[in-house]
Design a protein around this motif. Structure first.
Motif, short mmCIF file in Angstrom:
data_model
loop_
_atom_site.label_atom_id
_atom_site.label_comp_id
_atom_site.label_asym_id
_atom_site.label_seq_id
_atom_site.Cartn_x
_atom_site.Cartn_y
_atom_site.Cartn_z
N VAL A 139 0.83 -1.20 0.00
CA VAL A 139 0.00 0.00 0.00
C VAL A 139 0.87 1.25 0.00
N CYS A 140 1.94 1.25 0.82
CA CYS A 140 2.82 2.41 0.87
C CYS A 140 3.54 2.63 -0.45
N GLU A 141 3.93 1.56 -1.12
CA GLU A 141 4.56 1.70 -2.44
C GLU A 141 3.59 2.33 -3.42
N ASP A 142 2.34 1.87 -3.39
CA ASP A 142 1.33 2.43 -4.30
C ASP A 142 1.06 3.89 -3.98
N ILE A 169 -0.09 9.87 6.63
CA ILE A 169 -1.50 9.96 7.02
C ILE A 169 -2.37 9.14 6.08
N LEU A 170 -2.01 9.05 4.80
CA LEU A 170 -2.76 8.19 3.89
C LEU A 170 -2.57 6.72 4.23
N ALA A 171 -1.34 6.35 4.65
CA ALA A 171 -1.09 4.98 5.08
C ALA A 171 -1.88 4.67 6.36
N LEU A 172 -1.88 5.61 7.30
CA LEU A 172 -2.66 5.42 8.53
C LEU A 172 -4.14 5.36 8.24
N PRO A 179 -11.68 6.57 4.43
CA PRO A 179 -11.61 6.86 3.00
C PRO A 179 -10.40 7.74 2.72
N ASP A 180 -9.81 7.61 1.53
CA ASP A 180 -8.60 8.38 1.19
C ASP A 180 -8.80 9.88 1.34
N GLU A 181 -10.01 10.38 0.98
CA GLU A 181 -10.20 11.82 0.96
C GLU A 181 -10.14 12.46 2.34
N VAL A 182 -10.26 11.65 3.40
CA VAL A 182 -10.19 12.20 4.75
C VAL A 182 -8.74 12.45 5.18
N GLY A 183 -7.79 11.81 4.48
CA GLY A 183 -6.40 11.93 4.87
C GLY A 183 -5.89 13.35 4.89
N THR A 250 -3.25 7.95 15.92
CA THR A 250 -3.06 8.75 14.72
C THR A 250 -2.09 9.89 14.95
N ALA A 251 -2.23 10.59 16.09
CA ALA A 251 -1.35 11.72 16.38
C ALA A 251 0.09 11.25 16.52
N ALA A 252 0.29 10.12 17.20
CA ALA A 252 1.64 9.62 17.41
C ALA A 252 2.26 9.08 16.13
N GLY A 253 1.42 8.66 15.18
CA GLY A 253 1.93 8.04 13.97
C GLY A 253 2.15 8.95 12.79
N HIS A 254 1.50 10.14 12.80
CA HIS A 254 1.56 10.96 11.60
C HIS A 254 2.80 11.84 11.50
N LEU A 255 2.83 12.96 12.25
CA LEU A 255 3.92 13.92 12.08
C LEU A 255 5.30 13.35 12.42
N PRO A 256 5.44 12.54 13.48
CA PRO A 256 6.77 11.96 13.72
C PRO A 256 7.27 11.12 12.55
N THR A 257 6.37 10.36 11.89
CA THR A 257 6.78 9.58 10.73
C THR A 257 7.08 10.48 9.55
N SER A 258 6.25 11.51 9.36
CA SER A 258 6.49 12.48 8.30
C SER A 258 7.85 13.15 8.47
#
Length: 428
Positions: A139-142, A169-172, A179-183, A250-258
Motif C-alpha cells: 500500500v505504501c509503495e502504491d 497519514i494516507l497509510a494510517l 476513505p482516502d479523501e479524509v487523509g 493517529t497523532a503519534a503516527g503521523h507527524l513523527p513519521t512524516s
C-alpha cells in the motif's frame, strides 16, 4: 520570557529555578536553528534536569540527561504519565495553546496510568500487531508512486507538503479504514495540534469528530481494519475510550513519521556519506534513518510525566505534581553516552538503537507502532530514490526552515529539483 504569574505558579507546587539560575524559556529560534548547542549550554549551566518555562509562564522540568531519562521512564510508579497529578491546573487557562498537547485527565491510552493504562495498551498493541506488514508495504509503495506521479514530470517539488506529510497519514487512513479523501483533513489537524498555535483548540475538536465518525461507520460495517480489531478485543470499552485511543494512535503516527522521512531526506541530500544512495542504491537508507533517530529525532521533547511524590532527580528537587518533560533529543546527545563518538569517523551509533526516539519503559511507543512507522518511512524513502535518483536540494541547505515547535523537529518545507520522469500510472 517573563510573566507576573510565574512566582505564584511556582508557589502553587513547582519550585522556581535554583538560586542564581533563571528558568529557560522553552521557545525561541535556538530550538529550531541549533538545538544541540542549546542543550549543551543547558547541561553546562543547569545540569541534567533543567527548570524551564512554557508559554504563558507555566513552569516545568526538562530532563536532558541520558541516565536521568532512563530513571524517569523506567519508574512509572514515581513518574507516572498521570496528568491529573499536575500541581499547576489552577493556573492553566482554558485557551492555553499547549493544553491539547499536554492533555488533561481522560480515559485514553496516552493519559491513563497503572492498571488502567495497561488495559488500554493491551487492546491497542494487540490490534496493531495484526496489521499485515507485507500488505502495508505494498500500500505504501502504491501511495508513494501516486504522490510522486503528481510532481515527477515537473522537475521540482516541495517534498514536505507534496510527499512526506501526506504519505504517513494516507497509510494510517488505510490501516484505520478511513476513505482516502479524509487523509488531507487529518494532515491539517495533526499539523495544527503539533504547532500549538491559535487554531490548536479548533483542530482538536475536528480531530475528535473524525474519529467519532470512523468508529460509528466501523461499528455499522465492520471490516479488516485496525478499528475492527480493536472492537473485537475482549474487554469493555466505551465509545469515548475508543475515540481517544484512535486519536492517540493517529497523532503519534503521523507527524513523527512524516518528519522521519523529511529529516532523512535532508540528511541524505546534505551529507556526502550518503551520496551513493542518491544514485539509486538503497543500502544507506537504514543507516540514515537510524542516524536521524539519534541526531535529528522527530520528537525532540515529549510531554510528560508527573512526580507522584517529592523526590530528587539529578541535582534538582522535584515536588509532588511537578511536570517533567522528556528531552529525548537532548538525552541522545548526552556526553555520558557519546564520549566515544568524538574521534570516530563513522557515527558511534551505527547499528545502535539505544536512543530515546520512541521513548522507553511502560509508556514507550508500542513495538508494533514502531514497526509500522519504519515500514512507512523506509518505503517512502526507497520509492523516492528509485523514482528520482538525481534528486537534489533546490535551495542552499542553510536556508531550510524548521517547524516552529520545541517539541517536534521537522522541516516546514523541503524544495527539491530533479530530472523530470514519466508517471507510472494510477489515479493521484
Amino acid at each position: 520570557m517573563t510573566n507576573p504569574n510565574v512566582v505564584s505558579a511556582a508557589g502553587a507546587g513547582t519550585r522556581a529555578a535554583p538560586a542564581g539560575k533563571a528558568s529557560v524559556p522553552l521557545s525561541g529560534p535556538r530550538f529550531h536553528s541549533d538545538p544541540q548547542r542549546l542543550y549543551n549550554d543547558m547541561r553546562r549551566e543547569h545540569g541534567p534536569v533543567v527548570s524551564v518555562e512554557l508559554p504563558g509562564g507555566v513552569p516545568a522540568w526538562l530532563v536532558i540527561g541520558y541516565r536521568e531519562m532512563h530513571q524517569v521512564t523506567s519508574d512509572p510508579e514515581l513518574f507516572p504519565r498521570d496528568v491529573a497529578l499536575w500541581n499547576q491546573w489552577p493556573e492553566i487557562p482554558e485557551d492555553w495553546p499547549l493544553r491539547p498537547m499536554v492533555g488533561q485527565p481522560m480515559p485514553s491510552v496516552y493519559y491513563t496510568a497503572g492498571a488502567e493504562h495497561r488495559r488500554h495498551i493491551e487492546m491497542v498493541e494487540s490490534a496493531m500487531d495484526t496489521v499485515d506488514q507485507y500488505a502495508l508495504r505494498r500500500v505504501c509503495e502504491d501511495l508513494a508512486d501516486r504522490l510522486i506521479d503528481n510532481f515527477c514530470g515537473k522537475g521540482e517539488a516541495e517534498l514536505v507538503a507534496d510527499y512526506a506529510e501526506p504519505l504517513p497519514i494516507l497509510a494510517l487512513a488505510w490501516i484505520l479504514g478511513f476513505p482516502d479523501e479524509v487523509g488531507g483533513q487529518l494532515a491539517w489537524t495533526m499539523k495544527a495540534l503539533a504547532d500549538g498555535g491559535a487554531d490548536a483548540q479548533a483542530a482538536h475538536g475536528q480531530f475528535f469528530g473524525h474519529m467519532q465518525q470512523l468508529l460509528a461507520s466501523t461499528k455499522a460495517r465492520p471490516g479488516d481494519s485496525l478499528v475492527s480489531r480493536m472492537l473485537e478485543h475482549e474487554g469493555s470499552f466505551t465509545d469515548e475510550e475508543y475515540v481517544l485511543d484512535l486519536m492517540a494512535i493517529t497523532a503519534a503516527g503521523h507527524l513523527p513519521t512524516s518528519d522521519w522521512i523529511g529529516n532523512s531526506v535532508r540528511l541524505m541530500l546534505t551529507d556526502d556519506r550518503f551520496a551513493e544512495s542518491m544514485g539509486g542504491g538503497r543500502h544507506s537508507v537504514g543507516q540514515a534513518m537510524n542516524e536521524v533517530l539519534w541526531e535529528d529525532t522527530p520528537t525532540q521533547i515529549l510531554s510528560g510525566r508527573w512526580a507522584a511524590r517529592d523526590t530528587r532527580l539529578g541535582d534538582s528537587v522535584i515536588r509532588r505534581g511537578d511536570m517533567l518533560l522528556l528531552g529525548l533529543a537532548a538525552a541522545n546527545s548526552d556526553p555520558h553516552v557519546r564520549q566515544h563518538a568524538a574521534d570516530s569517523v563513522e557515527p558511534a551509533y551505527t547499528g545502535n538503537c539505544a536512543h530515546f526516539a520512541f521513548s522507553h519503559g511502560e509508556y514507550r511507543c508500542p513495538f508494533p507502532a514502531q514497526q509500522i512507522a519504519e515500514i512507512i518511512a523506509r518505503t517512502g524513502l526507497e520509492v523516492l530514490l528509485d523514482r528520482l535518483p538525481d534528486i537534489d536540494l533546490a535551495i542552499p541547505a542553510e536556508t531550510l526552515v524548521r517547524r516552529p515547535s520545541a517539541f517536534l523537529r521537522g522541516m516546514t518545507s523541503l524544495p527539491v529539483r530533479f530530472t523530470p520522469v514519466r508517471a507510472v500510472g494510477g489515479t493521484p
